[in-house]
Design a protein around this motif. Structure first.
Motif, PDB file in Angstrom:
ATOM      1  N   GLN A   1      76.870  37.278  42.772  1.00  0.00           N
ATOM      2  CA  GLN A   1      76.653  36.391  41.616  1.00  0.00           C
ATOM      3  C   GLN A   1      75.590  35.394  42.044  1.00  0.00           C
TER       4      GLN A   1
ATOM      5  N   ARG B   1      72.469  32.258  41.276  1.00  0.00           N
ATOM      6  CA  ARG B   1      72.384  30.967  40.584  1.00  0.00           C
ATOM      7  C   ARG B   1      72.078  31.167  39.099  1.00  0.00           C
ATOM      8  N   VAL B   2      72.737  30.342  38.252  1.00  0.00           N
ATOM      9  CA  VAL B   2      72.561  30.546  36.803  1.00  0.00           C
ATOM     10  C   VAL B   2      71.170  30.114  36.324  1.00  0.00           C
ATOM     11  N   ASP B   3      70.485  29.262  37.073  1.00  0.00           N
ATOM     12  CA  ASP B   3      69.149  28.857  36.599  1.00  0.00           C
ATOM     13  C   ASP B   3      68.158  30.026  36.625  1.00  0.00           C
TER      14      ASP B   3
ATOM     15  N   THR C   1      68.713  30.839  33.003  1.00  0.00           N
ATOM     16  CA  THR C   1      68.425  29.802  31.993  1.00  0.00           C
ATOM     17  C   THR C   1      66.964  29.342  32.023  1.00  0.00           C
TER      18      THR C   1
ATOM     19  N   SER D   1      76.178  26.264  27.097  1.00  0.00           N
ATOM     20  CA  SER D   1      76.974  27.501  27.145  1.00  0.00           C
ATOM     21  C   SER D   1      77.304  27.839  28.596  1.00  0.00           C
ATOM     22  N   ASP D   2      78.324  28.696  28.771  1.00  0.00           N
ATOM     23  CA  ASP D   2      78.519  29.291  30.085  1.00  0.00           C
ATOM     24  C   ASP D   2      77.391  30.286  30.311  1.00  0.00           C
ATOM     25  N   VAL D   3      77.144  30.604  31.570  1.00  0.00           N
ATOM     26  CA  VAL D   3      76.075  31.556  31.900  1.00  0.00           C
ATOM     27  C   VAL D   3      76.594  32.502  32.982  1.00  0.00           C
ATOM     28  N   LEU D   4      76.286  33.777  32.825  1.00  0.00           N
ATOM     29  CA  LEU D   4      76.625  34.761  33.865  1.00  0.00           C
ATOM     30  C   LEU D   4      75.349  35.209  34.554  1.00  0.00           C
ATOM     31  N   ASN D   5      75.425  35.470  35.863  1.00  0.00           N
ATOM     32  CA  ASN D   5      74.266  36.052  36.534  1.00  0.00           C
ATOM     33  C   ASN D   5      74.688  37.023  37.648  1.00  0.00           C
TER      34      ASN D   5
END
Ligand code: MRU
Length: 348
Positions: free
Chosen positions: A284, A286-288, A291, A303-307
């Motif tokens: 998993q 980093r979400v950036d 985004t 929002s939540d973010v998946l990566n």
């Protein structure tokens, strides 16, 4: 040819893949911490390339500790192996290479620890070179004349420190006159397809079409795609395949459109120790990375973010797996076991 990972003048030379295609920069690494950082930050990436870089990282740890006594050196080198094991979880090549380095450390010969580890790192690198050369010949035989081939992410020379797995097959088939065009997906979020696969294919002079990941269904529905060829980060003993996020969706689309879906991977990517893809750890990130785009924030926020960096394609969607020992199709478990037994029986 210059490989993305090379040992030169007692240093590890790495092509910084995070800067491609805009800048072709080679860094010279001298410490295991630098190697661990390069793997984590994906300056070096692609399953086989990570394994080879980590093996040379262990050699750097041996060189850094040359003045210590044998016990202290062994502890330093074991700590280096353990640090490298924490860098990325999914590609099994990292762990198979580090297990080989651990076994080399435990051997008595040659007496000099650095030479012992260096010999093993070079063998790991040579094995990847030999494997990718062999699989390109096997795999090219699956590509029909005049084919349009779709690939995802980057499984080329730079991802393998050798000749490439999926792209090695495609380039070999192109040189045999079989490939008319390659369709490369951009591969969100880090754009390995747009930045790296297109860079490698264009250098080879291969007609290439770049598409976004979400165009695959439309392209398969409206144009002739003759086969999909991708690499892998870990293949379970039942033939389930972990590869870059998005691979599973492409495999389902290929199935729906009766397009053969091939996976090209060396045996260093096959994990006979796990029964199915559910046991493969998925990195998993980093979400950036999701985004933002090109360093610019793009998501609305809130929002939540998946990566997840990888997904698992069930073996039922995999037409064949192309390895350096030959081409396999279902049932994968028994056929992989036979290949391992035949190879081990030959002393390999
Ligand atoms: O996150 P990455 O860029 O290291 O992921 C790489 C892939 O998913 C490749 O397809 C895979 O490692 C095969 S490389 C020969």
């Amino acid at each position: 040819m210059t490989y993305s990972v090379e040992w030169i003048d007692n240093k590890l030379q790495l092509l910084d893949q995070s800067r491609l295609p805009h800048e072709e920069r080679y860094d010279m690494l001298t410490t295991v911490a630098e190697v661990a950082d390069a793997i984590r930050t994906m300056k070096v990436r692609g399953a086989p390339a990570i394994g080879v870089a980590a093996a040379y990282g262990v050699v750097l740890a041996a060189r850094q500790s040359e003045r210590a006594d044998t016990e202290a050196r062994t502890q330093t080198i074991v700590a280096a192996i353990e640090e490298l094991e924490t860098t990325r979880p999914t590609a099994v090549n990292l762990f198979s290479a580090l297990n080989r380095m651990r076994a080399a450390l435990a051997r008595p010969e040659p007496a000099d620890i650095t030479s012992r580890l260096m010999d093993e790192a070079v063998r790991i690198h040579d094995d990847e070179k030999k494997a990718t050369t062999a699989m390109s010949t096997y795999g090219a035989s699956l590509v029909p004349e005049g084919a349009t081939v779709l690939t995802h992410c980057n499984a080329g020379a730079i991802a393998t420190a050798a000749h490439g797995t999926a792209l090695g097959v495609i380039i070999h088939a192109y040189r045999m006159g079989r490939v008319k065009r390659v369709i490369a997906t951009e591969t969100r979020p880090l754009l390995q397809g747009a930045r790296l696969t297109v860079w490698e294919l264009v250098q080879e002079g291969i007609p290439t079409t770049l598409i976004t990941d979400s165009m695959v269904g439309h392209v398969m529905h409206t144009q002739a795609v003759d086969c999909v060829i991708v690499g892998a980060d870990r293949i379970a003993s039942n033939g389930d395949v972990a590869n870059k996020i998005g691979t599973y969706g492409i495999a389902v689309l290929a199935h729906a459109h009766h397009v053969p879906f091939y996976v090209a991977a060396p045996f260093s990517t096959i994990d006979m120790g796990i029964s199915d893809g559910g046991q493969i750890p998925i990195e998993q990130r980093r979400v950036d990375e999701v985004t933002s785009f090109g360093g610019q924030p793009v998501a609305a926020g809130g929002s939540d973010v998946l990566n997840p960096s990888f997904d698992v394609t069930p073996n039922s969607y995999v037409t064949s797996i192309i390895t350096e020992r030959g081409i396999l199709s279902s049932p994968y478990l028994s056929r992989l076991k036979t290949m391992v037994e035949n190879h081990d029986g030959k002393g390999g």
